[in-house]
Design an enzyme around this catalytic site. Structure first.
Site, PDB file in Angstrom:
ATOM      1  N   ASP A  34      47.162  46.454  49.041  1.00  0.00           N
ATOM      2  CA  ASP A  34      46.017  47.742  48.846  1.00  0.00           C
ATOM      3  C   ASP A  34      44.843  47.483  48.022  1.00  0.00           C
ATOM      4  O   ASP A  34      45.192  46.677  47.854  1.00  0.00           O
ATOM      5  CB  ASP A  34      47.518  48.844  48.176  1.00  0.00           C
ATOM      6  CG  ASP A  34      48.586  49.223  48.116  1.00  0.00           C
ATOM      7  OD1 ASP A  34      48.637  49.232  49.576  1.00  0.00           O
ATOM      8  OD2 ASP A  34      49.588  50.402  47.787  1.00  0.00           O
ATOM      9  N   LYS A  55      44.385  52.188  51.562  1.00  0.00           N
ATOM     10  CA  LYS A  55      43.880  54.094  51.313  1.00  0.00           C
ATOM     11  C   LYS A  55      42.803  53.969  50.338  1.00  0.00           C
ATOM     12  O   LYS A  55      43.057  54.220  49.042  1.00  0.00           O
ATOM     13  CB  LYS A  55      45.268  54.811  51.767  1.00  0.00           C
ATOM     14  CG  LYS A  55      46.905  54.551  52.793  1.00  0.00           C
ATOM     15  CD  LYS A  55      47.594  55.156  52.978  1.00  0.00           C
ATOM     16  CE  LYS A  55      48.189  54.925  54.157  1.00  0.00           C
ATOM     17  NZ  LYS A  55      49.234  53.761  53.789  1.00  0.00           N
ATOM     18  N   MET A 168      48.177  60.690  40.752  1.00  0.00           N
ATOM     19  CA  MET A 168      46.873  60.933  41.626  1.00  0.00           C
ATOM     20  C   MET A 168      46.263  62.070  41.135  1.00  0.00           C
ATOM     21  O   MET A 168      46.656  63.435  41.757  1.00  0.00           O
ATOM     22  CB  MET A 168      47.063  60.772  42.965  1.00  0.00           C
ATOM     23  CG  MET A 168      47.701  59.600  43.323  1.00  0.00           C
ATOM     24  SD  MET A 168      48.236  60.063  45.245  1.00  0.00           S
ATOM     25  CE  MET A 168      50.415  59.436  44.863  1.00  0.00           C
TER      26      MET A 168
HETATM   27  C1  LIG Z   1      49.165  55.778  45.191  1.00  0.00           C
HETATM   28  S1  LIG Z   1      50.009  55.895  44.113  1.00  0.00           S
HETATM   29  C2  LIG Z   1      50.678  54.827  43.895  1.00  0.00           C
HETATM   30  C3  LIG Z   1      51.449  54.499  42.892  1.00  0.00           C
HETATM   31  C4  LIG Z   1      52.236  53.000  42.387  1.00  0.00           C
HETATM   32  N1  LIG Z   1      52.873  52.318  43.831  1.00  0.00           N
HETATM   33  C5  LIG Z   1      52.764  53.077  40.965  1.00  0.00           C
HETATM   34  O1  LIG Z   1      54.148  53.080  41.344  1.00  0.00           O
HETATM   35  O2  LIG Z   1      51.904  52.756  40.179  1.00  0.00           O
HETATM   36  C6  LIG Z   1      48.828  55.686  43.258  1.00  0.00           C
HETATM   37  C7  LIG Z   1      48.130  56.667  41.492  1.00  0.00           C
HETATM   38  O3  LIG Z   1      48.785  55.749  40.781  1.00  0.00           O
HETATM   39  C8  LIG Z   1      48.750  55.787  39.185  1.00  0.00           C
HETATM   40  N2  LIG Z   1      47.266  54.095  39.272  1.00  0.00           N
HETATM   41  C9  LIG Z   1      48.025  53.379  39.634  1.00  0.00           C
HETATM   42  N3  LIG Z   1      47.451  52.277  39.029  1.00  0.00           N
HETATM   43  C10 LIG Z   1      47.268  52.356  37.972  1.00  0.00           C
HETATM   44  C11 LIG Z   1      47.186  52.091  36.773  1.00  0.00           C
HETATM   45  N4  LIG Z   1      46.633  50.374  36.382  1.00  0.00           N
HETATM   46  N5  LIG Z   1      46.580  53.435  35.809  1.00  0.00           N
HETATM   47  C12 LIG Z   1      46.587  54.742  36.043  1.00  0.00           C
HETATM   48  N6  LIG Z   1      47.148  55.117  36.674  1.00  0.00           N
HETATM   49  C13 LIG Z   1      47.829  54.741  37.816  1.00  0.00           C
HETATM   50  C14 LIG Z   1      47.441  56.772  39.654  1.00  0.00           C
HETATM   51  O4  LIG Z   1      48.203  58.752  39.431  1.00  0.00           O
HETATM   52  C15 LIG Z   1      46.466  56.324  40.988  1.00  0.00           C
HETATM   53  O5  LIG Z   1      45.828  57.338  41.725  1.00  0.00           O
END
Ligand SMILES: C[S@@+](CC[C@H](N)C(=O)[O-])C[C@H]1O[C@@H](n2cnc3c(N)ncnc32)[C@H](O)[C@@H]1O
Length: 259
Positions: A34, A55, A168
């Site tokens: 990713d 994405k 997100m």
């Molecule tokens: C497509 S989702 C994927 C989530 C991922 N599978 C998870 O379990 O964290 C992407 C969202 O996860 C959150 N996210 C992912 N990594 C992050 C981080 N290091 N700090 C804060 N939010 C994070 C944000 O809200 C971002 O828009």
């Protein structure tokens, strides 16, 4: 025929990977990753070829169908295929579509969990998402929906849960706050935004639902610099965040017209 591993990369810091994930990366022949997976994590896959299937919001991204097909083809050519996803693969990661496509093609698949963003945020905020007498349930929610998908029912879950983790949501926080206040949640409810949890650029800001409304004007207006985010953002809402380890942002009420 090889095997495909859907592996959680965690929130970013490579040392938040599970040991199983790190060992699989060392053995990987090919890694589909990713956009949010960090270079330090990829560096563990010393012998692998990398395919970026990230994405990116607002950019042209590989279609999910292409990714599903590429995983099937890779498993026909390699022994260890790693599909590396940010956080946990089973949380807002379209893992089910990949699992189903692999099953349909008769390819073995295993899922390796990772630390999801909400839990990484809780850790850095030093706030337990559940707390005796304050929060006995947590909702993991997104208000985002893909074009053509049915109306999201996020508001029902987010307005009734004690603690809410919104994925997100960085750019929608004012709209989300307006909807929650409209659904009866007090404007004084604590809200925190955690950007890039576990990474060097991490930022934690704390306000209230009312503060989100005042601080992040609705689309098309100027963005407050304090809420201008560059990395992924997790929005967390609920009374448990009242004393979160985060910078306090107080946005004044807009000046009232006099005379
Ligand atoms: C497509 S989702 C994927 C989530 C991922 N599978 C998870 O379990 O964290 C992407 C969202 O996860 C959150 N996210 C992912 N990594 C992050 C981080 N290091 N700090 C804060 N939010 C994070 C944000 O809200 C971002 O828009």
């Amino acid at each position: 025929m090889g095997k495909v591993y859907l592996v959680g990369a965690g929130p970013g810091a490579a040392d938040l990977l599970t040991l199983r994930a790190a060992r699989l990366l060392e053995r990987a022949d090919i890694v589909f990753h990713d956009a949010l997976v960090q270079p330090d994590t990829l560096a563990l896959a010393k012998a692998a070829r990398f395919v970026d299937v990230g994405k990116r919001y607002g950019k042209v991204s590989p279609e999910q169908r292409f990714i599903n097909r590429a995983l099937v083809e890779a498993a026909r050519a390699h022994e260890v295929v790693v599909r590396l996803k940010g956080g946990d693969p089973m949380m807002f990661g379209r893992a089910q579509e990949e699992i189903d496509a692999l099953a349909e093609a008769g390819i073995e698949c295993e899922v390796v969990p990772g630390v999801t963003a909400a839990l990484a945020a809780a850790a850095t905020l030093r706030v337990s998402l559940t707390k005796r007498g304050v929060s006995r349930n947590v909702a993991f929610v997104t208000a985002r929906r893909a074009p053509g998908q049915p109306e999201n029912v996020w508001l029902d879950a987010a307005s009734s849960a004690d603690t809410v983790a919104l994925y997100m949501a960085g750019w929608q926080s004012a709209e989300i706050a307006a909807a929650l206040i409209g659904a009866g949640r007090p404007a004084t409810t604590p809200a925190v935004l955690v950007e890039s949890a576990s990474l060097p650029g991490e930022r934690r800001v704390k306000t209230t639902l009312g503060g989100l409304l005042r601080g992040q004007p609705l689309r098309g207006q100027d963005q407050r610099p304090e809420l201008d985010f560059k990395g992924p953002v997790l929005l967390a809402i609920g009374e448990v965040f009242a004393r979160a380890n985060a910078q306090d942002l107080r946005f004044e009420e807009p000046a009232r017209a006099t005379g």
